[in-house]
Enzyme design. Structure first.
Site, PDB file in Angstrom:
ATOM      1  N   SER A   1       1.061  -1.065   0.121  1.00 56.84           N
ATOM      2  CA  SER A   1       0.101   0.014   0.070  1.00 56.84           C
ATOM      3  C   SER A   1       0.881   0.972  -0.120  1.00 56.84           C
ATOM      4  CB  SER A   1      -0.815  -0.008   1.250  1.00 56.84           C
ATOM      5  OG  SER A   1      -1.513   1.201   1.526  1.00 56.84           O
TER       6      SER A   1
ATOM      7  N   TYR B   1      -1.559  -1.424  10.331  1.00 53.71           N
ATOM      8  CA  TYR B   1      -1.631  -1.537   8.991  1.00 53.71           C
ATOM      9  C   TYR B   1      -0.545  -1.033   8.216  1.00 53.71           C
ATOM     10  CZ  TYR B   1      -4.029  -1.318   4.500  1.00 53.71           C
ATOM     11  OH  TYR B   1      -4.286  -1.495   3.031  1.00 53.71           O
TER      12      TYR B   1
ATOM     13  N   LYS C   1       2.102  -3.215   5.859  1.00 56.12           N
ATOM     14  CA  LYS C   1       2.324  -3.122   4.377  1.00 56.12           C
ATOM     15  C   LYS C   1       3.742  -2.476   4.103  1.00 56.12           C
ATOM     16  CE  LYS C   1      -1.817  -4.070   3.007  1.00 56.12           C
ATOM     17  NZ  LYS C   1      -2.024  -5.205   2.275  1.00 56.12           N
TER      18      LYS C   1
END
Ligand SMILES: NC(=O)c1ccc[n+]([C@@H]2O[C@H](COP(=O)([O-])OP(=O)(O)OC[C@H]3O[C@@H](n4cnc5c(N)ncnc54)[C@H](O)[C@@H]3O)[C@@H](O)[C@H]2O)c1
Length: 257
Positions: free
Chosen positions: A141, A154, A158
């Protein structure tokens, strides 16, 4: 037909980016193995591909569970004899700054987003190594490159996926296997809709903020990312190895003010 005759396994292909990519791969001639933990959604993707004349098989597995992933890969090999393309796409969101995150919630995000890339790769790679041919695309991401508020778990996963991609590429280049990462900005999918509902009191205001964050002035669409994954999966990207591909409406490299 940019993927004519290829066998592609896509994790988390029951929804959003995974579903759009599975549909695009099938249109480009690939036989698509649709994985998801959600059986109904996964079957829906496979059926929609079949209804448009494509080849698809749904295989249920939880990408965090070794036995389940191993069985999925063995079933795919039994059905088609090989896997040419692996798209490690399944992932979940995680909201909160470090002090706000319960340890179990942290572990869950790490398990799905990182172990969920490790396990399918772990069981697919020996077959690719044997054939000296393969192509792996890992879902990172743009958050791997920028700081975003209250996205600690998160962003950690990533970022790790991006590092892992480079490391995998070095290990498997000698087997003629390419490994690249895709780094989307904010794409309007059920994942983002859910995140907006859970993380913000006013989701509409949040969407407006995201629009201004992306130079594009809007959120991306799943097909924007699917087109990038198709490029990485095809021979058109044959000189890309261990690289990040940004599809982010200008978030990483742009700043308007
Ligand atoms: N939407 C975005 O803005 C965005 C941006 C950057 C990266 N991503 C990444 O793209 C990927 C797909 O996101 P999306 O927006 O399409 O989300 P989505 O929620 O629409 O789809 C994700 C799919 O993964 C499946 N899944 C979840 N846990 C699983 C597990 N343990 N095993 C197998 N399948 C599982 C879900 O059931 C779902 O069908 C994720 O890795 C996400 O982190 C999304």
């Amino acid at each position: 037909m940019r993927l004519q005759g290829k066998i592609a396994l896509l994790t988390g292909a029951g929804s959003g980016i995974g579903r759009k990519t599975a549909e695009l791969f099938a249109k480009e001639g690939a036989t698509v193995i649709v994985n998801d933990i959600d059986e109904a959604k996964g079957k829906e993707t496979a059926q929609s591909i079949q209804a448009s004349g494509g080849n698809a098989l749904f295989l249920h597995a939880d990408v965090t569970d070794a036995a389940s992933v191993r069985l999925m890969v063995e079933s795919a090999i039994q059905a088609y004899g090989r896997i040419d393309i692996l798209f490690n796409n399944a992932g979940i969101s995680g909201v909160g700054a470090i002090h706000e995150i319960e340890p179990e919630a942290w572990d869950r995000v790490v398990r799905v987003n990182l172990r969920g890339v490790f396990l399918p790769s772990r069981y697919v790679l020996p077959y690719m190594m044997e054939r000296k041919s393969g192509n792996i695309i890992n879902m990172s991401s743009c958050i791997a490159e920028i700081g975003l508020a209250r996205r600690a778990s998160y962003s950690a996963t990533k970022g790790a996926v991006l590092s892992l991609t480079k490391s995998m590429q070095v290990d498997y280049a000698k087997y003629n296997i390419r490994v690249n990462a895709i780094l989307p900005g904010t794409i309007l999918t059920p994942f983002v809709e859910q995140y907006l509902q859970s993380a913000y009191e006013d989701p509409e205001a949040a969407i407006a903020a995201i629009r201004t964050r992306q130079l594009s002035g809007n959120l991306g669409r799943p097909e924007d990312v699917a087109n990038g994954v198709l490029f990485l999966a095809s021979d058109e990207s044959s000189f890309m190895m261990g690289s990040p591909l940004y599809i982010d409406g200008g978030v990483v490299f742009g700043k308007d003010a």
